[in-house]
Design an enzyme around this catalytic site. Sequence first.
Site, PDB file in Angstrom:
ATOM      1  N   GLU A 124      -3.482  -0.003   8.147  1.00 32.99           N
ATOM      2  CA  GLU A 124      -2.286   0.326   8.923  1.00 32.99           C
ATOM      3  C   GLU A 124      -2.386  -0.279  10.314  1.00 32.99           C
ATOM      4  O   GLU A 124      -3.461  -0.275  10.921  1.00 32.99           O
ATOM      5  CB  GLU A 124      -2.114   1.849   9.118  1.00 32.99           C
ATOM      6  CG  GLU A 124      -1.705   2.594   7.887  1.00 32.99           C
ATOM      7  CD  GLU A 124      -1.531   4.086   8.129  1.00 32.99           C
ATOM      8  OE1 GLU A 124      -1.282   4.499   9.279  1.00 32.99           O
ATOM      9  OE2 GLU A 124      -1.652   4.830   7.141  1.00 32.99           O
ATOM     10  N   TYR A 138      -4.318   1.484  15.650  1.00 34.84           N
ATOM     11  CA  TYR A 138      -3.089   1.429  16.446  1.00 34.84           C
ATOM     12  C   TYR A 138      -3.357   1.018  17.884  1.00 34.84           C
ATOM     13  O   TYR A 138      -2.584   0.302  18.489  1.00 34.84           O
ATOM     14  CB  TYR A 138      -2.377   2.786  16.390  1.00 34.84           C
ATOM     15  CG  TYR A 138      -1.737   3.018  15.034  1.00 34.84           C
ATOM     16  CD1 TYR A 138      -0.447   2.587  14.792  1.00 34.84           C
ATOM     17  CD2 TYR A 138      -2.457   3.583  13.984  1.00 34.84           C
ATOM     18  CE1 TYR A 138       0.146   2.740  13.547  1.00 34.84           C
ATOM     19  CE2 TYR A 138      -1.875   3.745  12.723  1.00 34.84           C
ATOM     20  CZ  TYR A 138      -0.582   3.318  12.515  1.00 34.84           C
ATOM     21  OH  TYR A 138      -0.007   3.453  11.290  1.00 34.84           O
ATOM     22  N   GLU A 189      -7.274   8.406   6.527  1.00 35.10           N
ATOM     23  CA  GLU A 189      -7.543   9.085   7.799  1.00 35.10           C
ATOM     24  C   GLU A 189      -8.000  10.532   7.657  1.00 35.10           C
ATOM     25  O   GLU A 189      -7.268  11.455   8.058  1.00 35.10           O
ATOM     26  CB  GLU A 189      -6.309   9.027   8.699  1.00 35.10           C
ATOM     27  CG  GLU A 189      -5.917   7.625   9.063  1.00 35.10           C
ATOM     28  CD  GLU A 189      -4.820   7.587  10.120  1.00 35.10           C
ATOM     29  OE1 GLU A 189      -4.347   8.645  10.545  1.00 35.10           O
ATOM     30  OE2 GLU A 189      -4.455   6.474  10.532  1.00 35.10           O
ATOM     31  N   HIS A 203      -2.931  10.891   0.848  1.00 40.14           N
ATOM     32  CA  HIS A 203      -2.394  10.680   2.189  1.00 40.14           C
ATOM     33  C   HIS A 203      -1.748  11.998   2.649  1.00 40.14           C
ATOM     34  O   HIS A 203      -0.540  12.068   2.866  1.00 40.14           O
ATOM     35  CB  HIS A 203      -1.412   9.505   2.187  1.00 40.14           C
ATOM     36  CG  HIS A 203      -1.138   8.912   3.536  1.00 40.14           C
ATOM     37  ND1 HIS A 203      -1.271   7.572   3.808  1.00 40.14           N
ATOM     38  CD2 HIS A 203      -0.713   9.480   4.681  1.00 40.14           C
ATOM     39  CE1 HIS A 203      -0.940   7.340   5.072  1.00 40.14           C
ATOM     40  NE2 HIS A 203      -0.592   8.484   5.619  1.00 40.14           N
ATOM     41  N   ASN A 260      -7.353   2.019   9.890  1.00 43.43           N
ATOM     42  CA  ASN A 260      -6.013   2.203  10.440  1.00 43.43           C
ATOM     43  C   ASN A 260      -6.150   2.092  11.946  1.00 43.43           C
ATOM     44  O   ASN A 260      -6.791   2.925  12.566  1.00 43.43           O
ATOM     45  CB  ASN A 260      -5.454   3.578  10.078  1.00 43.43           C
ATOM     46  CG  ASN A 260      -5.101   3.691   8.595  1.00 43.43           C
ATOM     47  OD1 ASN A 260      -5.283   2.742   7.833  1.00 43.43           O
ATOM     48  ND2 ASN A 260      -4.599   4.835   8.202  1.00 43.43           N
ATOM     49  N   ARG A 283       0.853  -1.185   0.000  1.00 49.93           N
ATOM     50  CA  ARG A 283       0.000   0.000   0.000  1.00 49.93           C
ATOM     51  C   ARG A 283       0.894   1.242   0.000  1.00 49.93           C
ATOM     52  O   ARG A 283       1.696   1.427   0.912  1.00 49.93           O
ATOM     53  CB  ARG A 283      -0.914  -0.007   1.235  1.00 49.93           C
ATOM     54  CG  ARG A 283      -1.707   1.253   1.365  1.00 49.93           C
ATOM     55  CD  ARG A 283      -2.635   1.274   2.580  1.00 49.93           C
ATOM     56  NE  ARG A 283      -3.264   2.573   2.610  1.00 49.93           N
ATOM     57  CZ  ARG A 283      -3.298   3.400   3.659  1.00 49.93           C
ATOM     58  NH1 ARG A 283      -2.780   3.041   4.812  1.00 49.93           N
ATOM     59  NH2 ARG A 283      -3.853   4.579   3.553  1.00 49.93           N
TER      60      ARG A 283
HETATM   61  C1  GBH Z   1      -1.188   7.189  10.857  1.00 46.99           C
HETATM   62  O1  GBH Z   1      -1.777   8.099  11.681  1.00 46.99           O
HETATM   63  C2  GBH Z   1      -0.851   7.783   9.529  1.00 46.99           C
HETATM   64  O2  GBH Z   1      -1.753   7.372   8.521  1.00 46.99           O
HETATM   65  C3  GBH Z   1       0.562   7.558   9.090  1.00 46.99           C
HETATM   66  O3  GBH Z   1       0.887   8.407   8.038  1.00 46.99           O
HETATM   67  C4  GBH Z   1       1.468   7.698  10.279  1.00 46.99           C
HETATM   68  O4  GBH Z   1       2.818   7.646   9.920  1.00 46.99           O
HETATM   69  C5  GBH Z   1       1.144   6.584  11.231  1.00 46.99           C
HETATM   70  O5  GBH Z   1      -0.204   6.538  11.541  1.00 46.99           O
HETATM   71  C6  GBH Z   1       1.918   6.647  12.521  1.00 46.99           C
HETATM   72  O6  GBH Z   1       1.631   7.788  13.240  1.00 46.99           O
HETATM   73  O7  GBH Z   1      -8.177   8.096  20.295  1.00 46.99           O
HETATM   74  O8  GBH Z   1      -8.392  10.448  19.950  1.00 46.99           O
HETATM   75  O9  GBH Z   1      -6.273   9.525  20.607  1.00 46.99           O
HETATM   76  C7  GBH Z   1      -2.335   7.550  12.841  1.00 46.99           C
HETATM   77  C8  GBH Z   1      -2.626   8.590  13.842  1.00 46.99           C
HETATM   78  C9  GBH Z   1      -4.699   7.408  14.620  1.00 46.99           C
HETATM   79  C10 GBH Z   1      -3.306   8.703  16.099  1.00 46.99           C
HETATM   80  C11 GBH Z   1      -5.868   7.599  15.577  1.00 46.99           C
HETATM   81  C12 GBH Z   1      -4.458   8.897  17.018  1.00 46.99           C
HETATM   82  C13 GBH Z   1      -6.488   7.803  17.888  1.00 46.99           C
HETATM   83  C14 GBH Z   1      -7.104   9.123  18.194  1.00 46.99           C
HETATM   84  N1  GBH Z   1      -3.702   8.400  14.770  1.00 46.99           N
HETATM   85  N2  GBH Z   1      -5.413   7.832  16.899  1.00 46.99           N
HETATM   86  S1  GBH Z   1      -7.512   9.312  19.869  1.00 46.99           S
END
Ligand code: GBH
Length: 453
Positions: free
Chosen positions: A358, A302, A162, A117, A300, A73
């Site tokens: 992601e 995390y 995002e 992006h 995405n 991707r």
């Molecule tokens: C991604 O962003 C990006 O797409 C990418 O470009 C970047 O490099 C990568 O991640 C690493 O940062 O629950 O209110 O705290 C992800 C960023 C995703 C961070 C959603 C905050 C939860 C919001 N975010 N996340 S909150």
Amino acid sequence: MFSKDFVWGAATAAYQIEGGAYEDGKGLSIWDTFCQRPGKIQASDTGDVACDSYHRFKEDVAIMKELGLKGYRFSIAWTRILPNGTGEVNQKGIDYYNALIDELLANGIEPFVTLFHWDYPNELFYKGAWLNAESPDWFAEYARICAKAFGDRVKNFITFNEPQCFIGNGFDGGGHAPSLNFGVRELIRMAHHVMLAHGKAVMAMREVYDDLKIGYAPTGSFFYPQNPESQADIDVAYNKTFETGDGGDSFGWTVAWWLDPILLGKYPEDGLKIYEKYLPQGWQDDLKIISQPIDFCGQNLYNGYGVRAGDNGELCWVKRYVGFPHTGNMWPVTPEAIKWCALFTNRRYGNIPIYFTENGMAGSDVISLDGKVHDPNRIDFLHRYLKELSEAIDMGANVKGYFQWSLLDNFEWSNGYRDRFGIVYVDYPTGNRIIKDSGYWYKDVIASNGENL
Ligand code: GBH
């Protein structure tokens, strides 16, 4: 159990890896100009050179091949294709992506192309960016050009990465380009235009090729049940995940505001109560375009928050214990989040195919004395998340693929090069790539189709 055709992939984005920021007729994006502003980026880093993938893409594809990736991707820099955002096409930009796509296909790696992006054309920013009612058409035109140029070989496209982030961090007082601080009236309008742009792009691309698989890659705040055996905990987590207004003005990171219009053809009712007054005129009619059928839902993912139900079924926060695991940039390690994100997405939106577009973690990886890069924490992180993903699939989630973020260490936006997200280490002074231990570990996972997890 992962299906035989499960797409094991890795992801990157144009501005974060390409470099070549001022080469071959590329126009300026808001990230080029933002990085020129003193003090905006950690250590004054810029994406001018980044991983130099603009010149080293063949080497990158060789690494993907070595790892056995099934899918890659990556995103297209809008301003390589259209230096001013609209108007004249830059053939050299098209040539670059053609060469990359051909190299991927020659190595048996399926391209998944993200159209946007975050590197928004500067010239369109001067015209008001997503505030401008014409902005959806600008994007649809760009999407049509990409479909024409690449759609004979690329079958998987993602419109937006995002939207929560590029609107929230870019225009709601955050530290991403262009770092403006708009009010909720403007933000709601922009969000609407972004989703309209998505719908118009889907229509435009399908006119060019009718066999494309088109998706969308949002993110959001996800919640998971503290006790996965408790239906009450599960329901509380589900409801919280799709809640929009909490009485305040923050729709920014919610899931439903950004997905319901696209997959259900309507805005969530709780959110409408607060925000309807800010939507641009004719918004109801736009929903037909916004909800064009799409082929898959990206996520995405995390991390998330654990919640539980109180005695009367009310939401209770679960405080993270002292010493709760976290990654190199202090994000919590919550593997359950990926499982529940998958299950909840299918619960709300039906059996739509899901790709985790992601997932991964930042570390402060170094080259050891033995010349290798040892990152046991990342192996542990990926192992835990992938086990949960496998469980979600066993429980019926329709997950078709997983893209690790990221293939390479890269330019982590306002944090510059401090955070290393790659399964491949990039030595920035030389540009050399070194596959980390986690990269070799992922290779084994792919080779066994996840049987060894
Ligand atoms: C991604 O962003 C990006 O797409 C990418 O470009 C970047 O490099 C990568 O991640 C690493 O940062 O629950 O209110 O705290 C992800 C960023 C995703 C961070 C959603 C905050 C939860 C919001 N975010 N996340 S909150």
